[in-house]
Motif scaffolding. Structure first.
Motif, PDB file in Angstrom:
ATOM      1  N   GLN A   1       5.522   1.020   9.388  1.00 30.75           N
ATOM      2  CA  GLN A   1       4.623   2.012   9.988  1.00 30.75           C
ATOM      3  C   GLN A   1       5.306   3.374  10.086  1.00 30.75           C
ATOM      4  O   GLN A   1       4.675   4.421   9.875  1.00 30.75           O
ATOM      5  N   LYS A   2       6.594   3.373  10.420  1.00 30.36           N
ATOM      6  CA  LYS A   2       7.337   4.632  10.485  1.00 30.36           C
ATOM      7  C   LYS A   2       7.429   5.284   9.107  1.00 30.36           C
ATOM      8  O   LYS A   2       7.304   6.505   8.974  1.00 30.36           O
TER       9      LYS A   2
ATOM     10  N   ARG B   1       0.836  -1.214   0.000  1.00 31.07           N
ATOM     11  CA  ARG B   1       0.000   0.000   0.000  1.00 31.07           C
ATOM     12  C   ARG B   1       0.864   1.255   0.000  1.00 31.07           C
ATOM     13  O   ARG B   1       0.552   2.228  -0.682  1.00 31.07           O
ATOM     14  N   ILE B   2       1.947   1.247   0.762  1.00 32.37           N
ATOM     15  CA  ILE B   2       2.847   2.402   0.771  1.00 32.37           C
ATOM     16  C   ILE B   2       3.426   2.632  -0.620  1.00 32.37           C
ATOM     17  O   ILE B   2       3.475   3.766  -1.119  1.00 32.37           O
TER      18      ILE B   2
ATOM     19  N   LYS C   1       9.651   7.476   0.043  1.00 34.03           N
ATOM     20  CA  LYS C   1       8.980   6.353   0.702  1.00 34.03           C
ATOM     21  C   LYS C   1       9.128   5.071  -0.110  1.00 34.03           C
ATOM     22  O   LYS C   1       9.277   3.982   0.451  1.00 34.03           O
ATOM     23  N   ILE C   2       9.078   5.198  -1.438  1.00 33.83           N
ATOM     24  CA  ILE C   2       9.292   4.015  -2.280  1.00 33.83           C
ATOM     25  C   ILE C   2      10.688   3.450  -2.051  1.00 33.83           C
ATOM     26  O   ILE C   2      10.874   2.236  -1.906  1.00 33.83           O
ATOM     27  N   ASP C   3      11.679   4.317  -1.998  1.00 32.66           N
ATOM     28  CA  ASP C   3      13.051   3.876  -1.760  1.00 32.66           C
ATOM     29  C   ASP C   3      13.183   3.238  -0.379  1.00 32.66           C
ATOM     30  O   ASP C   3      13.887   2.230  -0.223  1.00 32.66           O
ATOM     31  N   ALA C   4      12.508   3.801   0.618  1.00 30.89           N
ATOM     32  CA  ALA C   4      12.592   3.248   1.973  1.00 30.89           C
ATOM     33  C   ALA C   4      12.011   1.833   2.030  1.00 30.89           C
ATOM     34  O   ALA C   4      12.589   0.934   2.654  1.00 30.89           O
ATOM     35  N   VAL C   5      10.867   1.621   1.368  1.00 26.33           N
ATOM     36  CA  VAL C   5      10.266   0.284   1.356  1.00 26.33           C
ATOM     37  C   VAL C   5      11.135  -0.686   0.567  1.00 26.33           C
ATOM     38  O   VAL C   5      11.312  -1.846   0.970  1.00 26.33           O
ATOM     39  N   ASN C   6      11.694  -0.246  -0.540  1.00 24.88           N
ATOM     40  CA  ASN C   6      12.581  -1.110  -1.316  1.00 24.88           C
ATOM     41  C   ASN C   6      13.801  -1.524  -0.499  1.00 24.88           C
ATOM     42  O   ASN C   6      14.252  -2.679  -0.569  1.00 24.88           O
TER      43      ASN C   6
END
Length: 244
Positions: free
Chosen positions: A101-102, A14-15, A77-82
């Motif tokens: 969540q963060k 979802r993020i 945020k995409i980079d953080a999830v990756n």
């Protein structure tokens, strides 16, 4: 464990989806996360409005589905999830969920940084379209002001209305340029480029090429509506001025 895993991978998906990732990336990330924690027979299904995950864990089938919320573009945020997805082997499931969540609740770029980015982008596009240095600065100023207004006041309205209002504001500002000895056309073109749904259109084409026709056509329709809203805002101001 299995329920938490389903919630975690759907949160990650979802993020990604709500911040501009293409469908294939979201589905692949969800599938790889499931497999990293021991799930089998994993299937993920993503459209712009919904995510679904299904997998087998200890012989039991687990399913989870979630609707998506407001869409935006945040490559951070995409980079953080990756980054988290590449390091799942070193993270406990609970730790991964907390980290996601963060990422979800992180505020993203500040309004000032967002406005400066719009200034630089608008000025750069104006220069690309053959404007003078002063015209490029004017385009940057208009783009930065529009971005600031939309970021501070526009969140209460729909994205289509934001694009229409932003286009109208930019057109009205550009019409003042001839009186200052500047060309209205390169200034307006440079400023309007920050509203053009380039990433959305690119993802739509990529989804269609990858065979995700539902997601691709949905994104393409959204891009067309966005472009129409920009055109309507521009035409409305010109019509009021008597230029149409």
């Amino acid at each position: 464990m299995k329920t938490r895993l389903a919630k975690t991978v759907v949160l990650a998906g979802r993020i990604l989806l709500e911040n501009g990732a293409e469908t294939h990336r979201v589905e692949d990330t969800m599938r790889r996360m499931c497999e990293a924690y021991g799930a089998q027979v994993t299937d993920s299904y993503v459209t712009p409005g919904m995510l679904m995950i299904s997998f087998s864990y200890d012989g039991e089938m687990v399913h989870n589905m979630k609707r998506t919320g407001v869409k935006t573009t945040d490559l951070g945020k995409i980079d953080a999830v990756n980054t988290l997805s590449r390091n799942v082997s070193s993270l406990a499931l609970e730790e991964l969920y907390e980290q996601l969540q963060k990422v979800e609740t992180s505020p993203g770029p500040s309004t000032g940084r967002y406005s400066v980015g719009a200034f630089v982008a608008a000025a750069g596009f104006a220069a690309l379209f053959g404007s003078t240095g002063v015209e490029a600065l004017a385009a940057g100023w208009i783009g930065g002001c529009c971005a600031f207004l939309l970021r501070t006041w526009g969140s209460r309205f729909s994205s289509a209305f934001q694009n229409m209002a932003g286009s109208a504001f930019m057109t009205a500002c550009a019409l003042v340029c001839p009186g200052l000895g500047l060309g209205a056309q390169p200034v307006l073109l440079g400023a309007l480029m920050i509203l053009v749904p380039g990433m959305l259109l690119t993802n739509a084409i990529r989804d269609i090429v990858n065979g995700d026709s539902i997601s691709g056509t949905s994104r393409l329709a959204e891009a067309i509506v966005t472009a129409a809203a920009i055109a309507l805002g521009n035409l409305a101001v010109l019509a009021l001025r008597g230029g149409v």
